[in-house]
Scaffold this active site. Structure first.
Site, mmCIF file in Angstrom:
data_model
loop_
_atom_site.group_PDB
_atom_site.id
_atom_site.type_symbol
_atom_site.label_atom_id
_atom_site.label_comp_id
_atom_site.label_asym_id
_atom_site.label_seq_id
_atom_site.Cartn_x
_atom_site.Cartn_y
_atom_site.Cartn_z
ATOM 1 N N GLY A 115 95.993 36.009 53.593
ATOM 2 C CA GLY A 115 96.367 37.266 54.228
ATOM 3 C C GLY A 115 95.108 38.058 54.469
ATOM 4 C CG ASP A 137 90.049 33.398 54.867
ATOM 5 O OD1 ASP A 137 89.299 34.106 54.321
ATOM 6 O OD2 ASP A 137 90.166 33.638 56.185
ATOM 7 C CE1 TYR A 175 93.296 48.251 45.247
ATOM 8 C CE2 TYR A 175 92.927 47.669 47.542
ATOM 9 C CZ TYR A 175 92.548 48.487 46.409
ATOM 10 O OH TYR A 175 91.625 49.616 46.329
ATOM 11 C CE LYS A 180 94.261 52.889 45.718
ATOM 12 N NZ LYS A 180 93.847 53.855 44.343
ATOM 13 C CB ALA A 197 92.923 55.039 36.512
ATOM 14 C CG ASP A 226 88.916 53.765 32.075
ATOM 15 O OD1 ASP A 226 88.164 53.761 33.339
ATOM 16 O OD2 ASP A 226 89.202 52.787 31.786
ATOM 17 C CB THR A 249 91.550 52.021 49.510
ATOM 18 O OG1 THR A 249 91.001 50.973 50.573
ATOM 19 C CG2 THR A 249 93.073 51.514 49.484
ATOM 20 C CG ASP A 250 88.959 50.866 54.240
ATOM 21 O OD1 ASP A 250 89.227 50.208 53.279
ATOM 22 O OD2 ASP A 250 87.866 50.527 54.798
ATOM 23 C CD GLU A 251 91.485 46.386 50.554
ATOM 24 O OE1 GLU A 251 92.595 45.950 50.384
ATOM 25 O OE2 GLU A 251 90.442 46.315 50.481
HETATM 26 P P1 NAD Z 1 87.286 49.487 39.097
HETATM 27 O O1 NAD Z 1 88.289 48.274 39.116
HETATM 28 O O2 NAD Z 1 85.806 49.273 39.068
HETATM 29 O O3 NAD Z 1 87.717 50.531 37.971
HETATM 30 C C1 NAD Z 1 88.859 50.873 37.707
HETATM 31 C C2 NAD Z 1 89.046 51.688 36.343
HETATM 32 O O4 NAD Z 1 90.333 52.137 36.015
HETATM 33 C C3 NAD Z 1 88.563 50.980 35.189
HETATM 34 O O5 NAD Z 1 87.612 51.736 34.209
HETATM 35 C C4 NAD Z 1 89.717 50.381 34.406
HETATM 36 O O6 NAD Z 1 89.709 50.500 33.076
HETATM 37 C C5 NAD Z 1 90.359 51.818 34.668
HETATM 38 N N1 NAD Z 1 92.029 51.559 34.610
HETATM 39 C C6 NAD Z 1 92.772 50.604 35.094
HETATM 40 N N2 NAD Z 1 93.845 50.477 34.656
HETATM 41 C C7 NAD Z 1 94.221 51.748 34.180
HETATM 42 C C8 NAD Z 1 95.395 52.387 33.605
HETATM 43 N N3 NAD Z 1 96.667 52.060 33.561
HETATM 44 N N4 NAD Z 1 95.082 53.635 32.748
HETATM 45 C C9 NAD Z 1 93.757 54.153 32.693
HETATM 46 N N5 NAD Z 1 92.531 53.535 33.249
HETATM 47 C C10 NAD Z 1 92.813 52.398 34.111
HETATM 48 O O7 NAD Z 1 87.721 50.281 40.553
HETATM 49 P P2 NAD Z 1 86.542 51.016 41.501
HETATM 50 O O8 NAD Z 1 86.072 49.855 42.546
HETATM 51 O O9 NAD Z 1 85.756 51.680 40.774
HETATM 52 O O10 NAD Z 1 87.852 51.849 42.112
HETATM 53 C C11 NAD Z 1 88.109 53.039 41.794
HETATM 54 C C12 NAD Z 1 89.161 53.748 42.900
HETATM 55 O O11 NAD Z 1 88.878 53.875 44.193
HETATM 56 C C13 NAD Z 1 90.292 52.912 42.752
HETATM 57 O O12 NAD Z 1 91.587 53.705 42.929
HETATM 58 C C14 NAD Z 1 90.230 51.991 44.104
HETATM 59 O O13 NAD Z 1 91.381 51.821 44.649
HETATM 60 C C15 NAD Z 1 89.498 53.048 44.928
HETATM 61 N N6 NAD Z 1 88.728 52.564 46.026
HETATM 62 C C16 NAD Z 1 87.777 51.753 45.694
HETATM 63 C C17 NAD Z 1 86.832 51.138 46.733
HETATM 64 C C18 NAD Z 1 85.878 50.015 46.549
HETATM 65 O O14 NAD Z 1 85.266 49.502 47.330
HETATM 66 N N7 NAD Z 1 85.705 49.736 45.178
HETATM 67 C C19 NAD Z 1 86.851 51.535 47.944
HETATM 68 C C20 NAD Z 1 87.874 52.672 48.344
HETATM 69 C C21 NAD Z 1 88.728 53.110 47.403
HETATM 70 O O1 DAU Z 2 88.041 48.846 51.859
HETATM 71 C C1 DAU Z 2 88.122 49.180 50.370
HETATM 72 C C2 DAU Z 2 88.207 47.997 49.569
HETATM 73 O O2 DAU Z 2 87.234 47.358 49.555
HETATM 74 C C3 DAU Z 2 88.930 48.786 47.981
HETATM 75 O O3 DAU Z 2 89.813 49.392 48.245
HETATM 76 C C4 DAU Z 2 89.001 47.499 47.086
HETATM 77 O O4 DAU Z 2 89.179 48.209 45.779
HETATM 78 C C5 DAU Z 2 87.645 46.769 46.949
HETATM 79 O O5 DAU Z 2 87.871 45.921 46.191
HETATM 80 C C6 DAU Z 2 87.245 46.232 48.445
HETATM 81 O O6 DAU Z 2 88.041 45.275 48.730
HETATM 82 P P1 DAU Z 2 87.574 43.809 49.618
HETATM 83 O O7 DAU Z 2 88.724 42.968 49.619
HETATM 84 O O8 DAU Z 2 87.205 44.323 51.080
HETATM 85 O O9 DAU Z 2 86.384 43.529 48.684
HETATM 86 P P2 DAU Z 2 85.698 42.294 48.307
HETATM 87 O O10 DAU Z 2 84.483 42.521 47.601
HETATM 88 O O11 DAU Z 2 86.573 41.744 47.064
HETATM 89 O O12 DAU Z 2 85.415 41.447 49.663
HETATM 90 C C7 DAU Z 2 84.858 42.059 50.540
HETATM 91 C C8 DAU Z 2 84.891 41.030 51.552
HETATM 92 O O13 DAU Z 2 83.977 39.786 50.993
HETATM 93 C C9 DAU Z 2 86.171 40.473 51.936
HETATM 94 O O14 DAU Z 2 86.148 39.976 53.439
HETATM 95 C C10 DAU Z 2 86.353 39.166 51.082
HETATM 96 C C11 DAU Z 2 84.862 38.570 51.195
HETATM 97 N N1 DAU Z 2 84.519 37.608 49.862
HETATM 98 C C12 DAU Z 2 84.724 38.379 48.549
HETATM 99 C C13 DAU Z 2 84.551 37.547 47.541
HETATM 100 C C14 DAU Z 2 84.612 38.326 45.905
HETATM 101 C C15 DAU Z 2 84.100 36.463 49.941
HETATM 102 O O15 DAU Z 2 83.813 36.045 51.276
HETATM 103 N N2 DAU Z 2 83.651 35.753 48.870
HETATM 104 C C16 DAU Z 2 83.790 36.209 47.618
HETATM 105 O O16 DAU Z 2 83.743 35.657 46.831
#
Ligand code: NAD
Ligand code: DAU
Length: 342
Positions: free
Chosen positions: A278, A275, A153, A157, A82, A33, A125-127
């Site tokens: 996008g 909002d 983002y 991905k 990562a 990391d 990710t589903d995004e």
């Molecule tokens: P996060 O932001 O909490 O963690 C990301 C980690 O990657 C951190 O520890 C950061 O230090 C490390 N990192 C960033 N850039 C790096 C680099 N260049 N080299 C090495 N390490 C690096 O993210 P998360 O929410 O745990 O998501 C992890 C993975 O899962 C991501 O690939 C994200 O796209 C995917 N994902 C997340 C969600 C979600 O809801 N959070 C859902 C589906 C998929």
């Molecule tokens: O679907 C998987 C994705 O989910 C991952 O790939 C991403 O890494 C993860 O960050 C997440 O993306 P979202 O954009 O869906 O998550 P976020 O928590 O940022 O926002 C969730 C929803 O809530 C979204 O519709 C935006 C809304 N939101 C978010 C924040 C931070 C608000 O209304 N207010 C806020 O302050």
């Protein structure tokens, strides 16, 4: 087996590392990391002294470092978490998303090509599928839904996923990809919806709901996500994509109101704000391939998962209070300056 988990100090990566270290004492788990703002070694406290765990600080986009690491460690498996992961940050600064999410992924793939690998797993990710309309609850993302990314983002991905599949077809790298819906649970950085709302509600601060709050996300507990990835890495078919989700769709407003009710806080804290540009309307995963082929079933539904999560944030205040008292203050001010008054 020797497994390198990249991004293992982040939210999902740290839960994955803990899961693997505890479940497979015969395997060596290396957590690689860069420790960006989102990486936190405190997340690894429960396993940091285990003999089958090691931390290495480094950047997945640093080619020299990655090649040297492969040369010395000769890993069997890479699980690539990562990433820059926050959509709002990608709207402000897309370039770091290209560097880590695209260039970092291709650097890892090049190292796999040069040194060999038994399995490269890409955590996607589903995004990447874009969004679904709110008035068609019958529609779900399947693995054959076309890629249609909306934000910088998700574009980064989707691009990484295409490189992973291209390296499989062109160079025969044994890859798998998983595409999961929104995660929640312990150790999630408080920039994301659920921990942001929990921490602000506890401080009686305004809760910024983007737009009309009707956007739908399909929530999965982080432990269920990690269990699915483990199954895919060990039993999934090479060159295949697996969607991960548990049919737990909620509007953002429903999520926020659930948190307020659980914390006994008034709904008057909700503030509708400008909002996200996008902003995707609805995500919904069809997980049938994973369920049928690999027998995966989630342990949590949203009601049990959100209860566990709120309890964790209540029991671990020092973990998130330390985060929100530092650089995060500037982040929040900058990101929400036109949105929130307190
Ligand atoms: P996060 O932001 O909490 O963690 C990301 C980690 O990657 C951190 O520890 C950061 O230090 C490390 N990192 C960033 N850039 C790096 C680099 N260049 N080299 C090495 N390490 C690096 O993210 P998360 O929410 O745990 O998501 C992890 C993975 O899962 C991501 O690939 C994200 O796209 C995917 N994902 C997340 C969600 C979600 O809801 N959070 C859902 C589906 C998929
Ligand atoms: O679907 C998987 C994705 O989910 C991952 O790939 C991403 O890494 C993860 O960050 C997440 O993306 P979202 O954009 O869906 O998550 P976020 O928590 O940022 O926002 C969730 C929803 O809530 C979204 O519709 C935006 C809304 N939101 C978010 C924040 C931070 C608000 O209304 N207010 C806020 O302050």
């Amino acid at each position: 087996m020797k497994i390198i988990v990249t991004g293992g100090a982040g939210f999902i990566g740290s839960v994955m590392v803990q899961y693997l270290v505890n479940k497979y004492p015969e395997d060596m788990i290396i957590n690689l990391d860069k420790l960006t703002y989102a990486g936190n070694l405190e997340n690894l406290k429960p396993v940091e002294d285990k003999p089958n765990y090691r931390f290495v600080k480094g950047d997945i986009a640093d080619r020299k470092f990655i090649f040297e690491l492969f040369e010395t460690e000769k890993p069997d498996v890479i699980i690539n978490f990562a990433a820059e992961s926050h959509v709002d940050r990608s709207v402000e600064h897309p370039e770091e998303f290209v560097r880590t999410n695209v260039m970092g992924t291709t650097t890892l793939l090049d190292a796999c090509k040069a040194y060999g690998i038994k399995r490269y797993h890409q955590v996607s990710t589903d995004e990447v599928y874009g969004d679904l309309p709110l008035d068609r609850p019958d529609l779900f993302f399947t693995e054959t839904t076309p890629l249609h990314a909306s934000s910088p983002y998700s574009a980064s991905k989707a691009s990484a996923d295409m490189f992973v599949m291209a390296y499989h077809r062109t160079f025969g790298i044994p890859v798998t990809i998983s595409r999961c819906s929104n995660n929640y649970g312990q150790y999630q950085f408080p920039e994301k919806l659920i921990p942001l709302m929990i921490s602000r509600a506890l401080a009686d601060e305004q809760l910024p709901v983007y737009g009309d709050g009707a956007n739908v996300r399909d929530w999965l507990h982080v432990e269920d996500h990690c269990q699915a990835i483990d199954l895919i890495v060990r039993n999934g078919r090479e060159g295949e994509i697996y969607n991960i989700g548990g049919h737990n769709e909620r509007t953002n407003l429903q999520v926020v109101k659930t948190i307020l009710a659980a914390l006994d806080k008034p709904e008057s804290l909700i503030k509708y704000v400008k909002d996200r540009p996008g902003h995707d309307r609805r995500y919904a995963i069809d997980p049938e391939k994973l369920t049928k082929e690999l027998g995966w079933k989630p342990q949590y539904n949203f009601d049990t998962g959100i209860r566990q999560t709120i309890e964790w944030y209540l029991d671990n205040k020092s973990w998130w209070e330390r985060i929100i008292s530092g650089e995060y203050q500037n982040y929040f001010k900058e990101m929400y300056k036109d949105r929130v008054t307190d």
